[in-house]
Enzyme design. Sequence first.
Site, mmCIF file in Angstrom:
data_model
loop_
_atom_site.group_PDB
_atom_site.id
_atom_site.type_symbol
_atom_site.label_atom_id
_atom_site.label_comp_id
_atom_site.label_asym_id
_atom_site.label_seq_id
_atom_site.Cartn_x
_atom_site.Cartn_y
_atom_site.Cartn_z
ATOM 1 N N TYR A 48 -9.616 -34.644 24.719
ATOM 2 C CA TYR A 48 -8.734 -35.086 23.453
ATOM 3 C C TYR A 48 -8.862 -34.040 22.513
ATOM 4 C CZ TYR A 48 -8.375 -40.046 25.457
ATOM 5 O OH TYR A 48 -8.430 -40.891 26.035
ATOM 6 N N HIS A 106 -13.244 -39.761 33.380
ATOM 7 C CA HIS A 106 -11.625 -39.713 32.944
ATOM 8 C C HIS A 106 -10.524 -40.376 34.115
ATOM 9 C CE1 HIS A 106 -9.316 -38.855 29.048
ATOM 10 N NE2 HIS A 106 -8.703 -39.647 29.736
#
Length: 273
Positions: A48, A106
């Site tokens: 991110y 992730h």
Amino acid sequence: MQNIVNRHHLNMPKLGLGTWPMLGAECTQAVIQALELGYRHIDTATMYNNEEAVGKALQESGVPREQIHVTTKVWWDKLSPADMRESLQASLTALRSEYVDLFMIHWPAKDWDLAKTIETLVSFKQQGLAKNIGVANFPLPLLRTVVEELHAPLSAIQVEYHVCLSQDPLLEYARLHDLALTAYSPLLRNKVSEIPELQAIAKKHDVLPTQVALKWLLDQPNVAAIPKAASKANQQSNLDALSVRLDADDLALIAGLPKDQRLVNPEFAPQWD
């Protein structure tokens, strides 16, 4: 706010703040604001590019670090033991924290040594660098391998989950093995506001369709949700969803919605079924 507590010592508020795709000052301000409103669960990830912004907010908020649950994640191209360790250390530095409350893989990789990756993940928990460990975007067969064959003490799995995407088999497995299931994109990227059935339920209760969609998730055992919200109004609206009461008629309407609307399916995604 209700927390999910399990045998792996996870203690995670059911409603969290998702931070993708917020960056820089906007992200810092959003996290500080959320903490002021009472949020105690913040979700971020290396990919991110906002861990530093989140870390600044954690430091400036005035809320003691031990009162905030922070999740971060390692990207799928950093799953060799050395790369994972480097990624976690970079995350801790950016977050200005000696530990992370939940550290997750992730996405699964296509070509990897799964056993070594999971062994490294488990070592982070053993060393106290991560209080809890988990995985994101793992289909059920892969999750089963990690839990039953590699015996990893996972606390949570994070997947896309909302009123138009069923995760029933995964959720059943999560409950069986005392895992939290964190729903990302819980508001269907705000498309829930356009669904007539949710509009009708919202009108009946004098609330918003987004609040109906969120409460449907949060009422489910073992389920947490992390809607992204930058504005104070949206953050408060999501908090207010906790007081919505859905009845059997509402649940029946939601059950009748299509359950195959997957939004997040990048080229590196696993085979879902």
